[in-house]
Design a protein around this motif. Structure first.
Motif, PDB file in Angstrom:
ATOM      1  N   CYS A  27       0.851  -1.202   0.000  1.00  0.00           N
ATOM      2  CA  CYS A  27       0.000   0.000   0.000  1.00  0.00           C
ATOM      3  C   CYS A  27       0.885   1.250   0.000  1.00  0.00           C
ATOM      4  N   GLY A  28       0.341   2.327  -0.519  1.00  0.00           N
ATOM      5  CA  GLY A  28       0.968   3.654  -0.396  1.00  0.00           C
ATOM      6  C   GLY A  28       2.386   3.696  -0.932  1.00  0.00           C
ATOM      7  N   THR A  29       3.246   4.278  -0.127  1.00  0.00           N
ATOM      8  CA  THR A  29       4.647   4.414  -0.518  1.00  0.00           C
ATOM      9  C   THR A  29       5.277   3.053  -0.797  1.00  0.00           C
ATOM     10  N   SER A  30       4.919   2.067  -0.011  1.00  0.00           N
ATOM     11  CA  SER A  30       5.483   0.724  -0.229  1.00  0.00           C
ATOM     12  C   SER A  30       5.033   0.179  -1.581  1.00  0.00           C
ATOM     13  N   SER A  71       6.251  -3.749   3.249  1.00  0.00           N
ATOM     14  CA  SER A  71       5.616  -2.937   4.288  1.00  0.00           C
ATOM     15  C   SER A  71       6.651  -2.393   5.258  1.00  0.00           C
ATOM     16  N   GLN A  72       6.577  -1.107   5.517  1.00  0.00           N
ATOM     17  CA  GLN A  72       7.445  -0.523   6.542  1.00  0.00           C
ATOM     18  C   GLN A  72       7.063  -1.082   7.901  1.00  0.00           C
ATOM     19  N   SER A  73       5.789  -0.890   8.254  1.00  0.00           N
ATOM     20  CA  SER A  73       5.348  -1.243   9.617  1.00  0.00           C
ATOM     21  C   SER A  73       5.231  -2.744   9.816  1.00  0.00           C
ATOM     22  N   THR A 122       0.286  -3.330   8.239  1.00  0.00           N
ATOM     23  CA  THR A 122      -0.799  -2.790   7.420  1.00  0.00           C
ATOM     24  C   THR A 122      -1.859  -3.868   7.184  1.00  0.00           C
ATOM     25  N   ALA A 141       5.028  10.356   7.319  1.00  0.00           N
ATOM     26  CA  ALA A 141       5.346  10.124   5.903  1.00  0.00           C
ATOM     27  C   ALA A 141       6.592   9.252   5.787  1.00  0.00           C
ATOM     28  N   SER A 142       6.486   8.256   4.970  1.00  0.00           N
ATOM     29  CA  SER A 142       7.603   7.322   4.828  1.00  0.00           C
ATOM     30  C   SER A 142       8.704   7.926   3.955  1.00  0.00           C
ATOM     31  N   LYS A 189       4.028  12.409  -1.367  1.00  0.00           N
ATOM     32  CA  LYS A 189       4.689  13.115  -0.255  1.00  0.00           C
ATOM     33  C   LYS A 189       4.128  14.528  -0.133  1.00  0.00           C
ATOM     34  N   GLU A 218       0.459  14.588   1.284  1.00  0.00           N
ATOM     35  CA  GLU A 218       0.251  14.267   2.693  1.00  0.00           C
ATOM     36  C   GLU A 218       0.888  15.285   3.634  1.00  0.00           C
TER      37      GLU A 218
HETATM   38  C1  F6R Z   1       3.126   7.483   2.884  1.00  0.00           C
HETATM   39  C2  F6R Z   1       3.002   6.366   3.782  1.00  0.00           C
HETATM   40  C3  F6R Z   1       1.937   5.366   3.509  1.00  0.00           C
HETATM   41  C4  F6R Z   1       2.464   3.954   3.771  1.00  0.00           C
HETATM   42  C5  F6R Z   1       1.330   2.939   3.662  1.00  0.00           C
HETATM   43  C6  F6R Z   1       1.818   1.514   3.824  1.00  0.00           C
HETATM   44  O1  F6R Z   1       4.163   8.326   3.262  1.00  0.00           O
HETATM   45  O2  F6R Z   1       3.725   6.245   4.724  1.00  0.00           O
HETATM   46  O3  F6R Z   1       1.432   5.473   2.225  1.00  0.00           O
HETATM   47  O4  F6R Z   1       3.473   3.670   2.862  1.00  0.00           O
HETATM   48  O5  F6R Z   1       0.364   3.204   4.626  1.00  0.00           O
HETATM   49  O6  F6R Z   1       2.412   1.334   5.064  1.00  0.00           O
HETATM   50  P1  F6R Z   1       3.404   0.145   5.350  1.00  0.00           P
HETATM   51  O7  F6R Z   1       4.587   0.338   4.493  1.00  0.00           O
HETATM   52  O8  F6R Z   1       3.700   0.264   6.810  1.00  0.00           O
HETATM   53  O9  F6R Z   1       2.682  -1.123   5.007  1.00  0.00           O
END
Ligand code: F6R
Length: 611
Positions: free
Chosen positions: A303-306, A350-352, A355, A402-403, A488, A491
């Motif tokens: 999702c999103g940045t990922s 995914s960063q976190s 998600t 913001a990632s 970026k 947001e």
């Molecule tokens: C944008 C941002 C979001 C995340 C998205 C996915 O700056 O941070 O678009 O990239 O919510 O989140 P993760 O990577 O944690 O799965």
């Protein structure tokens, strides 16, 4: 979304809870609340941020040694005092906080209303709490038992923490689909949505799994499944330092994280890439190298940045490995009826690692026999644990909503995976492989050079901060970077921005162009350079303002653009790792120039644990 905290032990709980809540505010910041369990059960809550709550309860009794706290990202019910957590049960004996969504709450609510229950808030949380209390009162059972019975009826995702006026020093916690970590101290326990905010208290943690329930007292942690069978807690040691979650002299986390990128990219390469020997060592890839090289196709879900990192990975994998790749928004993928064959490889980015959409998408694919490969930043997170194998991005805690640094680390990891697979498949020559290894090796140093332009980008931010819209254009490897740049800006600055493939512009968006529209071109030197030069001319011919990110010394574009930001020369496959940094800085400085809270933009939360 939503941050949850708990503490039980010899310390006064309130300052610990407030401290951890402040570190968890990235998960939501609509309202805040605490429930403190001492001689009595006291609940304090307030619309707004943690600091607003602190101010509101000055002079109140906050001396209990057990408590729970919550910072909210609203789902059911507007941000308000009465919808803030913790919620109190009808008798006032129980208090509960919740992260997630109870999908069948209307059904449960109807049942309770028929029994005469009245509700003070619009939340699904209050419904679940009273449902639990109803079971407890009717069955004359313990809170633990009532929670277990109630959760068997619940559809949805949750982490819940409960305290009971009649059960001193005790917190009951349960999870399904949202993260929960228990920190182990000496004669004390901490609970949180994320391990890193507990760092200053303990480095020993237990990650609670779905369908597990914990009974936590100062000296005791009992973990059970919903069938009431005990589970031995698996204690892990956190490999993190406190400095990683502090601002370290920067005005905002976002700026700190942008400036950390030379180091985080280096950390991501360290111990993996050897540009002299010509090797990439990644155990997670090596263990599944057969599946990765023989895959008929690779599906990327994120999702999103990922997702933007995934889009760039599509270009790189197809170029280097000649494997067909499809990139999917996890939220769409999970509800379609996607065709998945056993042996298909799914890369989840995914960063976190929490998600919700990504998590459910890979659960579904796994059930159908797909191999799940996680590219995740947060160690021990749900996606990391659900994956068959994977590679951590090692960017360290990312706290700005913001990632930034997580994105560049994702690009580095995905490129290394593609290179390793390509070498194994024989779809890349040794010479090109060695060249790209060298290029990757040089990225941290080149990132430093890009960051030296931050003052110039700050001036550009001042110049363009009042624009109503922005267009971001790129081609090929730079197209995902244009999308990421637009995201970026949206947001962080709340300016409307659209990312487009530069050639697609002629099919519609060009109608937007006039002298008031800034158009950001991601136009470093690559195979598409001549084409993008023509696209710039097309914008200039219509009086658009062109800001171009170019390769150092590109006199052609310099002569055409209104403003340029130069980045060092790099192979087109790795250049996006550099060209994305000016996008981050531009969004950051415009947000700051507009006096916005760049670390906590409105309506957003860092970890999207609801669908
Ligand atoms: C944008 C941002 C979001 C995340 C998205 C996915 O700056 O941070 O678009 O990239 O919510 O989140 P993760 O990577 O944690 O799965």
């Amino acid at each position: 979304m939503c941050g949850i905290v708990g503490y039980t032990g010899p310390r006064v709980a309130y300052p610990v809870i407030i401290n951890v809540l402040k570190r968890l505010e990235y998960r939501g910041y609509d309202s805040t609340g605490v429930a403190l369990l001492g001689k009595d059960l006291k609940v304090y809550k307030k619309k707004g941020r943690v600091a607003d709550l602190e101010e509101a309860i000055v002079g109140q009794d906050v001396h209990a040694h057990t408590g729970i706290g919550h910072t909210r990202w609203a789902t059911h019910g507007e941000p308000s005092d009465r919808n803030a957590h913790p919620h109190s049960s009808a008798t006032g004996k129980l208090a509960m906080i919740h992260n997630g969504i109870i999908e069948n709450y209307t059904q449960l609510k109807k049942e309770l209303v028929r029994k005469g229950y009245e509700f003070k808030s619009d939340t699904d949380t209050e419904v679940l709490l009273n449902f639990i209390e109803d079971i407890k009162e009717n069955n004359q059972c313990s809170l633990e038992e009532a929670v277990r019975v109630a959760l068997k009826r619940v559809v949805g995702a949750y982490v819940i923490l409960l305290v009971d006026r009649d059960e001193p020093d005790t917190i009951i916690a349960a999870r399904k689909g949202s993260p929960l970590v228990i920190g182990i101290g000496k004669g004390e326990h901490f609970l949180g949505s994320d391990a890193s905010p507990m760092l200053e208290y303990t480095k020993e943690v237990v990650y609670v799994n779905d369908y597990e329930l914990a009974i936590i007292k100062p000296e005791e942690l009992v973990l059970k499944n919903l069938g009431n069978e005990k589970i031995t807690p698996y204690v892990q040691k956190l490999d993190l330092e406190l400095a990683a979650i502090e601002k370290g002299g920067y005005e905002h986390f976002m700026l700190k994280e942008i400036f950390e990128q030379p180091q985080t990219i280096y950390d991501c390469l360290r111990g993996r890439l050897d540009a002299v020997e010509g090797t990439i060592t990644m155990a997670g890839v090596q263990n599944y190298i057969g599946q990765l090289t023989n895959a008929n196709r690779i599906l990327i879900v994120a999702c999103g940045t990922s997702w933007h990192a995934g889009l760039l990975a599509e270009y790189i994998f197809e170029e280097l490995c000649r494997t067909p790749v499809e990139v999917e928004y996890a939220s769409e993928f999970r509800y379609r009826n996607p065709v998945i064959h056993p042996g298909d490889v799914i890369i989840a980015i995914s960063q976190s690692g929490e998600t919700a959409d990504t998590l459910v998408a890979i659960e579904k694919a796994k059930e159908q026999g797909a191999i799940i490969f996680g590219v995740v930043n947060v160690v021990g997170s749900s996606i990391a644990r659900l994956s068959h194998s994977g590679a951590y991005t090692h960017a360290g805690p990312e706290i700005g909503v913001a990632s930034t640094k997580a994105f560049t680390a994702q690009l580095v990891v995905l490129t290394m995976i593609a290179l390793k697979v390509a070498m194994e498949k024989g779809t890349i020559t040794r010479e090109r492989f060695m060249h790209l290894l060298n290029e990757l090796h040089e990225i941290p140093a080149k990132t430093e050079i890009v960051l030296q332009q931050s003052e110039k980008i700050k001036e550009l931010a001042e110049k363009y901060k009042d624009a109503r819209d922005f267009l971001y254009l790129g081609r090929g490897y730079n197209f995902p970077i244009a999308l990421e740049g637009a995201l970026k800006l949206k947001e962080i600055s709340y300016i409307h921005a659209e990312g487009y493939p530069a050639a697609e512009m002629k099919h519609g968006p060009i109608a937007l162009v006039d002298e008031s529209l800034p158009v950001v071109f991601v136009a470093t030197k690559d195979s598409y350079h001549e084409k993008i030069v023509s696209n710039i001319q097309e914008i200039k011919a219509r009086k658009g303002k062109v800001i171009a990110v170019i390769t150092e010394g590109d006199e052609t574009i310099k002569g055409m653009a209104d403003d340029v930001i130069e980045v060092p020369e790099a192979d087109e496959i790795v250049a996006p790792m550099l060209s994305t940094i000016p996008m981050q800085l531009l969004a950051y400085y415009i947000g700051v120039a507009k006096q916005l809270d760049v670390d906590k933009p409105r309506n957003l939360a860092k970890s999207v644990t609801v669908e």
